[in-house]
Design an enzyme around this catalytic site. Structure first.
Site, PDB file in Angstrom:
ATOM      1  N   GLY A 109       2.228  63.027  17.081  1.00 10.64           N
ATOM      2  CA  GLY A 109       3.254  62.110  17.566  1.00 10.64           C
ATOM      3  C   GLY A 109       3.474  62.253  19.057  1.00 10.64           C
TER       4      GLY A 109
ATOM      5  N   GLY B 140       7.117  64.204  25.489  1.00 15.79           N
ATOM      6  CA  GLY B 140       5.671  64.296  25.619  1.00 15.79           C
ATOM      7  C   GLY B 140       5.017  64.331  24.254  1.00 15.79           C
TER       8      GLY B 140
ATOM      9  CE  LYS C 211      10.297  68.526  21.972  1.00 15.34           C
ATOM     10  NZ  LYS C 211      11.562  67.858  21.613  1.00 15.34           N
TER      11      LYS C 211
ATOM     12  CG  ASP D 176      17.556  60.364  22.371  1.00 17.27           C
ATOM     13  OD1 ASP D 176      17.763  59.151  22.189  1.00 17.27           O
ATOM     14  OD2 ASP D 176      16.439  60.817  22.653  1.00 17.27           O
TER      15      ASP D 176
END
Length: 794
Positions: free
Chosen positions: A484, A489, A504, A601
């Protein structure tokens, strides 16, 4: 004769009633209230609600039926400090065993095991084990999650080794105090390095070894009053290392308890009589300075491997292991010699047929000289001749190494000279070690706004991995391992020490940067909840900034809910379970965590799903802390994702817990409808998803919002209630929205008791963006009202 016959009928009638309502089993549709209990078939154990003395909190526990004090041997959900004295235990619609307090906040008891249907039942066994069964198979048991008590049949150790998602370590954890069942300061279990040893350790990592498995038997260092009354077994294979015990006599029950002060208590019940004996890991016969009391580092073989015969004496009983020796003195010496912690031994007991090993401090041993008639063999200090030999060897080695050392020093000086010259040309550079500390240390620049800095060295106690190890784990960030990509990033699947991980990696083109990286490291280290993703480590080298998480096999929620094929796997029961899990995670962030955290978020791509479809909130790069005296904050930097941002935050940079509530409402409506807010389109409709839901609500046509793949698999009233809660969460004014506590109450209440929602925000606007991308900006607001996510400058 007639009266006698009626008594017989009456007897069989009561037997029939007893068979209908088994006292040891809870089935779907039945509830166990605070004044009711389950009793095991043989009447040995009882399960119910209890309130410890001097406590205002209640818990669900298991205790001996004949114990007047009802001291629990097992406590459920002990880390959740909620008043459940008026609680209810029941099998929920999804088959989970759920504990609910008087405020109707549901807490799943069977964590780590997800049933596939509601055809489950919970049963209390005569062993004290509470099991959850589905189709006749045990899918969860309380024995896998012990508290402070080790009952016969319980195991301590590591299970499901090599499976990162399901690996489990079982150990005892003491109560916080005699009246508080929450996790305390002391733990008892197998050593993390040598799994044949058993330790008691404190939260400060100081520990004391209390016994070990010698290959045939488990040996306590203290002399148990009930020696030879246990059958210990040790299992070691590729999937587990575990230690279990059973009682030799079936008519006598024996068990162990780790008390809140670290004391090990050994209990025995014969009939109704209970007796006990305590073993202090810091025995009163030991000096306070003794290393035999919770040592912080393992004892080393500093005294060599030779043993000397000292005068007659005896071994202190506090740190003694004793058993029959098969070959006399040589067998006993070899056993002691092979373990650096063994200080001395005796092999003259019973004509050389018994061996005693001492694992305490040598000074304690010397205090017992002439207090017995046994010859004690003590590990002796290195002799002077040995020291002399070592000194000569050391001088020879140094003489040989001097030329090599001089060459290394010359090369090092030359390298430093060249580096200093290069620094003068290319400007000052920061060394790797300095980068590590400076990038995670507090930022003292007052001009840097909106960056949360916690400012204590132990705020980020995370493993710091080398870049080389991360490269190896991801096969050099192979494209086939990429799972993903987000605002931070790309994310890769990797394998570290046989465990699957998610890596990640901050992209140099990312809108997020060092501030978000530091924020995520510092915040997520401080929160632990089953509905929050777990951060395992980080990597900072040169320009690389990498976060390592637990791997979520089912990826993110958006990959399911918006996929035309995968969304068929999400029936209404699973969708409700996911919605409630997200709500539980948010409630923890807003109310129960050490820090009051606003995520900022929250969206479907930041909700990850594990093997059992448990939702876990992730990506805390944009999260912020609300301190005690704050109810909302205004910022110049608006950070979030189009469509999920509350109007007050998008337009004015004002955020609070109600900002997350708005995002949750959007996610709820997306899950119910199976439609994404960023790409919503309905023929002959100029509104977005929120506006469309509002219009259907006003017209009484809410069922048209429901995902067509659900068909008739869900109760209409249930869906309407969830839609109503979603609309309450996305109301224009933050004051009108419920908090997450209220949301959880609403999700478990009747629709008739819910307030009427007002018109939601953005209900008359088209979508702001079609890609749902995250934004982070300090610009002035655009005159185009479509771009509602830019902030005013102060």
């Amino acid at each position: 004769m007639k009266m006698k016959t009626s008594k017989v009928y009456l007897f069989f009638f009561f037997c029939f009633l007893g068979s209908l309502y088994a006292l040891d089993t809870l089935i779907h549709g039945k509830t166990l209230h605070s004044n009711e209990t389950l009793v095991s078939a043989g009447g040995v154990f009882e399960l119910g609600f209890f309130t410890p003395s001097k406590s205002r909190f209640g818990y669900l526990g298991i205790w001996f039926k004949n114990d007047r004090n009802r001291k629990p041997v097992w406590v459920s959900n002990r880390e959740i400090r909620q008043a459940v004295s008026t609680g209810v235990l029941y099998i929920r619609y999804d088959g989970n065993l759920v504990l609910s307090d008087r405020m109707s906040i549901p807490n799943i008891v069977n964590n780590g095991a997800g049933p596939t249907s509601n055809k489950t039942s919970a049963k209390l066994l005569d062993s004290g084990n509470l099991i959850l069964m589905e189709a006749g198979k045990t899918i969860w048991q309380s024995f896998d999650y012990p508290t402070d008590t080790l009952l016969p049949g319980m195991s301590l150790g590591w299970f499901n080794k090599g499976n990162a998602d399901r690996e489990r370590k079982q150990y005892l954890s003491s109560w916080l105090s005699p009246s508080d069942p929450n996790i305390g300061l002391y733990f008892l279990g197998l050593d993390t390095v040598d799994l044949t040893k058993s330790n008691v350790w404190r939260q400060d990592h100081a520990y004391q070894q209390i016994g070990f498995w010698d290959g045939s038997y488990f040996r306590f260092f203290f002399q148990s009053l009930l020696d030879n009354q246990y059958n210990f077994s040790y299992i070691s294979n590729s999937s587990q290392n575990s230690l279990t015990f059973h009682n030799k006599e079936s008519n006598i029950l024996r068990w162990f308890v780790l008390a809140s002060d670290g004391t090990i208590m050994e209990f025995m019940m014969e009939g109704l009589k209970v007796s006990s004996v305590s073993y202090s890991i810091c025995d009163s016969t030991l000096p306070h300075s003794s290393t035999g009391c919770l040592v912080s580092t393992p004892m080393m073989c500093k005294d060599g491997n030779n043993f000397s015969d000292i005068i007659k004496g005896s071994i202190p009983r506090s740190m003694l292991v004793s058993w029959p020796a098969s070959t006399g003195t040589s067998d006993c010496e070899q056993t002691c010699r092979s373990n650096c912690s063994c200080v001395a031994y005796i092999s003259s007991m019973d004509n050389g047929t018994r061996c005693e090993l001492f694992y305490g401090d040598k000074d304690d041993l010397l205090n017992n000289i002439r207090k017995g008639n046994n010859s004690i063999y003590v590990r002796e200090n290195d002799s002077k001749s040995d020291h002399e030999k070592k000194r000569k060897i050391l001088l020879i080695v140094i003489a040989l190494l001097i030329p090599l050392i001089l060459m290394i020093c010359i090369k090092l000086l030359f390298y430093l000279w060249r580096k200093s010259n290069c620094s003068g040309i290319h400007g000052n550079q920061v060394g790797t070690g300095e980068v590590h500390t400076s990038q995670l240390s507090p930022n003292n620049d007052p001009s840097t706004e909106d960056v949360i800095e916690l400012g204590r060295k132990n705020d980020h106690e995370l493993p710091l991995l080398s870049f080389i190890s991360v490269v190896a784990a991801t096969d050099n960030f192979s494209a086939c391992n990429k799972i993903g990509e987000g605002g931070f990033g790309p994310v890769y699947k990797g394998k570290l020490k046989r465990n699957d991980i998610a890596v990640k990696r901050l992209s140099k083109y990312s809108g997020q940067g060092l501030a978000e990286f530091k924020n995520e490291v510092q915040l997520i280290c401080k929160v632990q909840h089953r509905n929050l993703v777990k951060l395992l480590g980080c990597c900072i080298e040169q320009e690389e900034k990498i976060l390592i998480y637990e791997y979520m096999p089912n990826r993110s929620l958006d990959s399911f809910i918006f996929d035309p094929v995968k969304q068929l796997l999400l029936d209404w029961t699973k969708r409700k379970y996911i919605i409630e899990g997200i709500a539980q995670g948010l409630l923890y962030l807003h109310k129960y965590s050490r820090l009051r955290i606003i995520h900022r978020d929250l969206k479907t791509s930041n909700i990850l799903l594990d093997d059992y479809m448990n939702p876990k909130i992730s990506d805390f790069g944009m999260a912020r802390i609300l301190f005690k005296d704050e109810s909302k904050i205004k910022t110049k930097r608006v950070a979030g994702t189009y469509g999920y941002m509350s109007p007050e935050y998008a337009a004015h940079g004002i955020f609070s817990t109600k900002s997350d509530v708005f995002s949750f409402g959007v996610i709820l409506l997306e899950i119910v409808s199976g439609r994404k807010i960023a790409t919503f389109h309905e023929p002959n409709c100029s509104m977005n998803l929120l506006g469309y839901a509002w219009e259907l609500w006003k017209d009484g046509r809410c069922t048209e919002l429901m995902d067509p793949t659900l068909g008739g698999s869900c109760p209409v009233n249930d869906v309407l209630m969830f839609i109503q809660v979603g609309l309450l969460c996305v109301q224009e004014n933050a004051e009108d929205r419920p908090n997450m506590w209220d949301v959880l109450l609403m999700l478990s209440s009747e629709r008739a008791s819910l307030p009427e929602p007002k018109q939601p925000a953005y209900s008359t606007l088209l979508n702001a963006a079609a890609d749902g991308s995250s934004i982070s900006t300090r610009q002035n607001p655009s005159p185009n009202l479509v771009s509602i996510s830019l902030a005013e400058a102060r």
